[in-house]
Write a protein that holds these residues in place. Structure first.
Motif, PDB file in Angstrom:
ATOM      1  N   SER A 374       0.639  -1.299  -0.138  1.00  0.00           N
ATOM      2  CA  SER A 374       0.072   0.024  -0.224  1.00  0.00           C
ATOM      3  C   SER A 374       0.912   1.179   0.011  1.00  0.00           C
ATOM      4  N   ILE A 375       1.909   1.250   0.847  1.00  0.00           N
ATOM      5  CA  ILE A 375       2.854   2.272   0.948  1.00  0.00           C
ATOM      6  C   ILE A 375       3.542   2.561  -0.595  1.00  0.00           C
ATOM      7  N   GLU A 376       3.994   1.477  -1.054  1.00  0.00           N
ATOM      8  CA  GLU A 376       4.329   1.737  -2.549  1.00  0.00           C
ATOM      9  C   GLU A 376       3.440   2.090  -3.563  1.00  0.00           C
ATOM     10  N   ALA A 377       2.336   1.581  -3.408  1.00  0.00           N
ATOM     11  CA  ALA A 377       1.210   2.238  -4.468  1.00  0.00           C
ATOM     12  C   ALA A 377       0.994   3.520  -4.242  1.00  0.00           C
ATOM     13  N   LEU A 378       0.973   4.218  -3.023  1.00  0.00           N
ATOM     14  CA  LEU A 378       0.870   5.654  -2.651  1.00  0.00           C
ATOM     15  C   LEU A 378       1.965   6.223  -3.104  1.00  0.00           C
ATOM     16  N   GLN A 379       3.036   5.926  -3.345  1.00  0.00           N
ATOM     17  CA  GLN A 379       4.289   6.565  -3.895  1.00  0.00           C
ATOM     18  C   GLN A 379       4.008   6.763  -5.272  1.00  0.00           C
ATOM     19  N   THR A 380       3.281   5.324  -5.845  1.00  0.00           N
ATOM     20  CA  THR A 380       3.276   5.336  -7.594  1.00  0.00           C
ATOM     21  C   THR A 380       2.174   6.487  -7.902  1.00  0.00           C
ATOM     22  N   VAL A 381       1.277   6.526  -7.222  1.00  0.00           N
ATOM     23  CA  VAL A 381       0.088   7.223  -7.744  1.00  0.00           C
ATOM     24  C   VAL A 381       0.295   8.797  -7.337  1.00  0.00           C
ATOM     25  N   ALA A 382       1.278   9.192  -6.324  1.00  0.00           N
ATOM     26  CA  ALA A 382       1.076  10.435  -5.933  1.00  0.00           C
ATOM     27  C   ALA A 382       1.570  11.422  -6.938  1.00  0.00           C
ATOM     28  N   ASP A 383       2.220  11.006  -7.819  1.00  0.00           N
ATOM     29  CA  ASP A 383       3.329  11.911  -8.927  1.00  0.00           C
ATOM     30  C   ASP A 383       3.971  13.173  -7.873  1.00  0.00           C
ATOM     31  N   ASP A 384       3.788  14.096  -7.963  1.00  0.00           N
ATOM     32  CA  ASP A 384       4.520  15.352  -7.302  1.00  0.00           C
ATOM     33  C   ASP A 384       3.710  15.839  -6.131  1.00  0.00           C
ATOM     34  N   GLN A 385       2.753  15.327  -5.802  1.00  0.00           N
ATOM     35  CA  GLN A 385       1.727  15.643  -4.558  1.00  0.00           C
ATOM     36  C   GLN A 385       2.278  15.269  -3.321  1.00  0.00           C
ATOM     37  N   ILE A 386       3.309  14.131  -3.497  1.00  0.00           N
ATOM     38  CA  ILE A 386       3.978  13.799  -2.044  1.00  0.00           C
ATOM     39  C   ILE A 386       5.356  14.159  -2.495  1.00  0.00           C
ATOM     40  N   VAL A 387       6.132  14.878  -1.283  1.00  0.00           N
ATOM     41  CA  VAL A 387       7.302  15.227  -1.260  1.00  0.00           C
ATOM     42  C   VAL A 387       8.335  14.168  -0.810  1.00  0.00           C
ATOM     43  N   ASN A 388       7.803  13.561   0.428  1.00  0.00           N
ATOM     44  CA  ASN A 388       8.826  12.445   1.082  1.00  0.00           C
ATOM     45  C   ASN A 388       7.854  11.446   1.851  1.00  0.00           C
ATOM     46  N   ILE A 389       8.149  10.430   1.897  1.00  0.00           N
ATOM     47  CA  ILE A 389       7.387   9.460   2.723  1.00  0.00           C
ATOM     48  C   ILE A 389       8.599   8.815   3.559  1.00  0.00           C
ATOM     49  N   GLU A 390       8.537   9.155   5.031  1.00  0.00           N
ATOM     50  CA  GLU A 390       9.606   8.446   5.876  1.00  0.00           C
ATOM     51  C   GLU A 390       8.881   7.336   6.598  1.00  0.00           C
ATOM     52  N   THR A 391       9.534   6.304   6.626  1.00  0.00           N
ATOM     53  CA  THR A 391       9.437   5.007   7.568  1.00  0.00           C
ATOM     54  C   THR A 391       9.853   5.303   8.800  1.00  0.00           C
ATOM     55  N   ILE A 392       8.672   5.122   9.562  1.00  0.00           N
ATOM     56  CA  ILE A 392       8.823   5.225  11.230  1.00  0.00           C
ATOM     57  C   ILE A 392       9.083   3.824  11.763  1.00  0.00           C
ATOM     58  N   PHE A 393       8.038   2.932  11.247  1.00  0.00           N
ATOM     59  CA  PHE A 393       8.627   1.521  11.357  1.00  0.00           C
ATOM     60  C   PHE A 393       7.781   0.717  10.461  1.00  0.00           C
ATOM     61  N   ASP A 394       8.558  -0.511  10.139  1.00  0.00           N
ATOM     62  CA  ASP A 394       8.208  -1.272   8.855  1.00  0.00           C
ATOM     63  C   ASP A 394       7.427  -2.490   8.925  1.00  0.00           C
ATOM     64  N   ASP A 395       7.561  -2.952  10.344  1.00  0.00           N
ATOM     65  CA  ASP A 395       6.797  -4.108  10.633  1.00  0.00           C
ATOM     66  C   ASP A 395       5.970  -4.337  12.151  1.00  0.00           C
ATOM     67  N   MET A 396       6.686  -3.386  13.057  1.00  0.00           N
ATOM     68  CA  MET A 396       6.081  -3.738  14.480  1.00  0.00           C
ATOM     69  C   MET A 396       6.167  -2.278  15.160  1.00  0.00           C
ATOM     70  N   GLY A 397       5.401  -1.877  15.824  1.00  0.00           N
ATOM     71  CA  GLY A 397       5.454  -0.824  16.675  1.00  0.00           C
ATOM     72  C   GLY A 397       4.664  -0.756  17.895  1.00  0.00           C
ATOM     73  N   SER A 398       4.356   0.436  18.384  1.00  0.00           N
ATOM     74  CA  SER A 398       3.484   0.301  19.733  1.00  0.00           C
ATOM     75  C   SER A 398       2.665   1.525  19.876  1.00  0.00           C
ATOM     76  N   PHE A 399       1.548   1.511  20.595  1.00  0.00           N
ATOM     77  CA  PHE A 399       0.638   2.566  20.843  1.00  0.00           C
ATOM     78  C   PHE A 399       0.950   2.701  22.537  1.00  0.00           C
TER      79      PHE A 399
END
Length: 573
Positions: A374-399
């Motif tokens: 989904s993240i890859e697809a978001l980058q694909t369709v965004a064209d120049d609307q998105i400047v940067n996508i920063e990965t905070i965590f890739d598989d596991m995090g916590s609230f």
């Protein structure tokens, strides 16, 4: 055919079964081609190579006429004669035959994961020069190979490739004092990795390429069965999120041990010295008597010492890096649940738009649900609307729910363990020179790449959107839940269609889509889930689902349509 026995010298270890070789520079450093070709280490490896070669010869006649089937002493004497330009080198074997065998020997050695070690006690000269020392040995090996090769060819090479001839990695090891509880004394002599040098891209091969089953609780501390020691075990001190973990592994698991460097922050000596960890993992140690599924991993909570202790047995199946990673995360998540934090199986990104606006999104779901896609697809369709996508965590995090800060998210890993098929060519090639590749020619091939800094990963991040990766419904787009209980039921059910990343097939459900902590402790996890959902809906945070289609037709067009719908919500909500 039976696998030949390992070489187990004080200075050199090599196991053909796991294709792992360990060189001990502290015991002996071979500083010249003369020392190398006359060494016991070289003789032992040549003997191992010849044994493997002879096991694959089709006829006795071949054995009588092939240079690769002579004994190790004759083989090495012949190479010395070549080096010193002695005509007798070719009395019994042709130049081409010797050259072919040398190429095979060199390729055979490089098929091993070759790791050099140095042990030091706060020797700053060694600490700052260990990379240079390792490079010197690489130069020695390359010089010996090229000298013999060019003498046999009768001319210099036209093209030189500066490969990692001797080692793939080098480790600086230290014994570190920490407050060892009673019953843990067997760990006292195991050396910690203090500094680590890798030569990426690294192509590693393991006997297994898929994880099976789930980790279960043990009724006794795995330390009771631990028999490792100074020579055959190492410790990677890791910062897994905000947890301190001492990951002990058998040297035959060096492929997994090295890959940790691209996934979890290596703790500094000062962060380990005199510090008891939150988590301990014994990777390659036997299961306890009575443990369910003794071929898989187990964990034990040592209440007296407030320690989670994990254990993964030595077998071919557990050579897959997923066992190392997921057991580490299971222990971390169990520790988080005790601290009233909610482990999240998902990926979190911070998206910065061209307008200057930024949004943080958490994609939630079990393996294969479509979080990374989904993240890859978001980058694909965004064209120049998105400047940067920063990965905070890739598989596991916590609230975490905090009375002062409200609800915030943190990550665990500084890297990503990703299926090669899930990466766009741009991401794959951009990160090639930093990657550790696992079985790249097989199905479920993986790469471990650095993604972010530890400080950034464990910072307190506000959440703007939390979406479930739905890979089983045939809808397209995104859907926002308006009812808290319906949303919670969807997330807790953890429904997905398996994609072959584990041994599961077809439709499956997993409590809270997280078999690494919540599944093991559902009763302790449920009240935290209730509190988190209540806070999200109180704050009117977007809680929904994105339809990824990966469990149906895997249509990139439909996933891209869903990504466009998600993008529209992010830019207008």
């Amino acid at each position: 055919m039976p696998v030949p026995a390992p070489i187990d010298l004080r200075t050199f270890y090599a196991t053909p079964d796991r294709k792992v070789a360990v060189l001990n520079y502290s015991a002996r450093f071979l500083s010249s081609t003369f020392e190398l070709i006359n060494s016991a280490e070289f003789a032992a490896f040549v003997a191992l190579f010849l044994t493997e070669q002879q096991d694959h010869l089709p006829t006795v006649a071949d054995a009588e006429t092939t240079f690769a089937c002579t004994d190790a002493a004759t083989y090495i004497d012949t190479l010395k004669d070549v080096l010193t330009d002695q005509p007798r080198a070719f009395d019994h074997f042709s130049r081409k035959e010797i050259l072919d065998s040398i190429e095979a020997l060199y390729s055979y050695y490089r098929s091993y994961l070759r790791v050099a070690t140095m042990t030091t006690q706060q020797n700053h000269v060694v600490a700052s020069e260990f990379i240079t020392i390792d490079q010197r040995f690489n130069d020695v090996v390359l010089r010996l190979y090229r000298t013999i090769e060019e003498k046999l060819q009768g001319h210099a090479n036209h093209v030189y490739r500066q490969t990692a001839a001797a080692t793939s990695a080098c480790m600086l090891l230290q014994r570190v004092q920490w407050p060892i509880p009673a019953g843990y004394e067997a760990l006292r002599d195991v050396r910690f990795i203090n500094r680590l040098m890798l030569r990426p891209p690294m192509m590693l091969h393991t006997k297994s390429n898929k994880r099976k089953g789930r980790f279960t609780a043990s009724q006794e501390n795995p330390l009771k069965n631990f028999t490792g020691g100074y020579t055959d075990w190492l410790c990677y001190p890791a910062k897994i999120g905000t947890s301190l973990a001492y990951i002990y592994f058998h040297r035959d698991y060096l492929a997994s041990g090295l890959a940790l460097a691209n996934l979890f922050q290596l703790a500094d000596r000062q962060e380990v010295l005199n510090h008891k960890p939150d988590l301990i993992l014994l990777f390659g140690s036997p299961s306890a008597a009575g443990d369910a599924d003794p071929e898989n991993g187990h964990y034990f909570y040592d209440a007296a010492n407030d320690l989670y202790v994990g254990q993964v047995p030595y077998n071919d199946q557990t050579t897959y890096f997923g066992y190392m990673k997921k057991m580490c995360l299971t222990l971390h998540n169990l520790h988080q649940i005790v601290r009233q934090r909610l482990p999240i199986h998902g990926a979190m990104v911070k998206i910065t738009f061209a307008s200057g606006q930024a949004k943080t999104v958490v994609f939630f779901g079990d393996s294969g649900a479509g979080k990374s896609e989904s993240i890859e697809a978001l980058q694909t369709v965004a064209d120049d609307q998105i400047v940067n996508i920063e990965t905070i965590f890739d598989d596991m995090g916590s609230f975490t729910l905090d009375s002062q800060e409200g609800l915030y998210a943190q990550g665990t890993e500084t890297g990503a363990f990703v299926r090669l098929d899930d990466l766009s060519s741009e991401v794959a090639f951009t990160n090639m020179d930093r990657g550790i590749y696992m079985n790249p020619e097989q199905a479920n091939a993986r790469v471990i790449i650095p993604a972010n800094t530890w400080g950034r990963v464990v910072a307190h991040h506000h959440v703007d959107m939390w979406v479930y990766a739905n890979n089983y419904d045939d809808a397209v787009g995104v859907h926002r839940f308006t009812d808290q209980e319906t949303a919670k039921a969807t997330f807790v059910a953890g429904k997905r269609r398996a994609l072959g990343t584990t041994d599961e097939v077809g439709m499956s459900t997993t409590f809270f889509a997280n078999p690494f902590g919540p599944v093991q402790e559902p009763a302790a996890t449920q009240p935290i889930i209730d509190a988190v959902f209540a806070q999200f809906f109180k704050d009117q945070t977007y809680v929904g689902e994105i339809y990824t289609h990966l469990g149906n037709d895997k249509s990139q067009d439909k996933l891209n349509e869903s990504a466009k719908a998600l993008l529209a919500v992010l830019m207008t909500d």
